[in-house]
Design a protein around this motif. Structure first.
Motif, PDB file in Angstrom:
ATOM      1  N   SER A   7     -78.429 -13.170 -53.445  1.00 35.84           N
ATOM      2  CA  SER A   7     -79.388 -13.656 -54.440  1.00 35.84           C
ATOM      3  C   SER A   7     -78.974 -15.021 -54.982  1.00 35.84           C
ATOM      4  CB  SER A   7     -79.509 -12.658 -55.590  1.00 35.84           C
ATOM      5  OG  SER A   7     -79.998 -11.417 -55.141  1.00 35.84           O
ATOM      6  N   ARG A  11     -81.021 -18.420 -54.301  1.00 33.59           N
ATOM      7  CA  ARG A  11     -81.545 -19.117 -55.489  1.00 33.59           C
ATOM      8  C   ARG A  11     -81.087 -20.574 -55.493  1.00 33.59           C
ATOM      9  NH1 ARG A  11     -79.557 -15.964 -58.773  1.00 33.59           N
ATOM     10  NH2 ARG A  11     -81.316 -14.548 -59.018  1.00 33.59           N
ATOM     11  N   TYR A  15     -83.457 -23.935 -55.175  1.00 26.48           N
ATOM     12  CA  TYR A  15     -83.444 -24.960 -56.216  1.00 26.48           C
ATOM     13  C   TYR A  15     -83.175 -26.342 -55.619  1.00 26.48           C
ATOM     14  CZ  TYR A  15     -82.244 -27.413 -60.511  1.00 26.48           C
ATOM     15  OH  TYR A  15     -82.204 -28.316 -61.539  1.00 26.48           O
ATOM     16  N   THR A  35     -85.519  -8.433 -54.001  1.00 25.79           N
ATOM     17  CA  THR A  35     -85.479  -9.895 -54.001  1.00 25.79           C
ATOM     18  C   THR A  35     -86.739 -10.536 -53.416  1.00 25.79           C
ATOM     19  OG1 THR A  35     -84.398 -10.041 -51.819  1.00 25.79           O
ATOM     20  CG2 THR A  35     -82.962  -9.846 -53.751  1.00 25.79           C
ATOM     21  N   LEU A  38     -87.984 -13.717 -55.255  1.00 20.19           N
ATOM     22  CA  LEU A  38     -87.059 -14.810 -54.970  1.00 20.19           C
ATOM     23  C   LEU A  38     -87.241 -15.300 -53.538  1.00 20.19           C
ATOM     24  CD1 LEU A  38     -84.610 -16.584 -55.707  1.00 20.19           C
ATOM     25  CD2 LEU A  38     -83.141 -14.650 -55.085  1.00 20.19           C
ATOM     26  N   ARG A 219     -89.634 -12.404 -62.688  1.00 21.64           N
ATOM     27  CA  ARG A 219     -90.312 -13.470 -61.952  1.00 21.64           C
ATOM     28  C   ARG A 219     -91.781 -13.108 -61.721  1.00 21.64           C
ATOM     29  NH1 ARG A 219     -87.561 -17.302 -58.882  1.00 21.64           N
ATOM     30  NH2 ARG A 219     -85.318 -17.317 -59.211  1.00 21.64           N
TER      31      ARG A 219
END
Length: 242
Positions: A7, A11, A15, A35, A38, A219
């Motif tokens: 994760s 992530r 980004y 997940t 994500l 999210r």
């Protein structure tokens, strides 16, 4: 690679818009159920860059999201399918915003929660911080700020009930009967969140599963709320309108 490591790595790659790393991560292992939000965010970045294999991965993610059906999964599924041309693109304005920060102001203490999102930058301002900012403004600055209200998306607090529901749903996914009993007892009465976290701290695997699960639920709720306001959260630079 553990769930926590996966994760965090995904992530970070999302980004940074590190598409080769995103593709590598998603091709090397099965995607944990906790997940998918994500994963979908990562694939939005990948398909926008026209990366090789990104479309096939996106279609697989769309299928998983449609099957799971959590809050926000349909919105992410539509965004992904629209990006790869399988469905019409949702008529939503892209907004680069941190969904975890948005959750902090939406799902915090209702007496102190709420805030606003700067539509130009995606920055989330808790109401308490914004009130301090207002107090430091001159009258002229305050008037200018009020006239520029369209630059802000106001966020009303919804309280902790969604977070409590997350705990209930998570407990229902567990196979360990003893852990189910311990956690079910922990969430009864006042102080439920603290007792729940303390109980989970004794089981490293369940602890990591919970935080991935909670992050994905947050999210999804943030994404669904933003869609209702006419916006689509985007984890990288907003895509070109052309």
């Amino acid at each position: 690679m553990s769930l926590k490591e996966f994760s965090a790595t995904l992530r970070g790659a999302t980004y940074r818009a590190d598409v080769p790393e995103v593709i590598r991560l998603l091709e090397e292992r099965a995607w944990p159920e906790q997940t998918l939000q994500l994963t979908g965010d990562a694939l939005l970045v990948a398909v926008t860059s026209r990366a090789v294999n990104a479309h096939d991965l996106a279609r697989a993610c769309v299928e998983r999201l449609d099957e799971r059906g959590w809050d926000g999964d349909a919105d992410l599924s539509e965004a992904l399918a629209g990006r790869i041309g399988d469905r019409p693109q949702p008529l939503l304005r892209p907004l680069r915003v941190d969904l975890a920060e948005l959750a902090d102001v939406r799902e915090g203490d209702p007496t102190r929660g709420g805030g606003r999102v700067n539509l130009a930058t995606g920055q989330v301002w808790p109401q308490s911080v914004y009130e301090d900012f207002d107090a430091d403004e001159s009258d002229e600055e305050a008037e200018e700020e009020q006239s520029a209200g369209s630059r802000w998306l106001f966020v009303d607090p919804v309280g902790s009930r969604p977070g409590y529901r997350d705990m209930e749903v998570f407990i229902a996914t567990l196979a360990d009967e003893h852990l189910v009993e311990v956690l079910s007892d922990a969430i009864r009465g006042r102080g439920a969140f603290r007792r729940f976290k303390d109980a989970l701290a004794r089981d490293a695997e369940a602890h990591d599963r919970w935080y991935a699960f909670r992050d994905d639920r947050i999210r999804g709720r943030g994404r669904e709320w933003l869609a209702d306001q006419g916006y689509s959260p985007y984890p990288g630079p907003p895509p070109s309108s052309t």
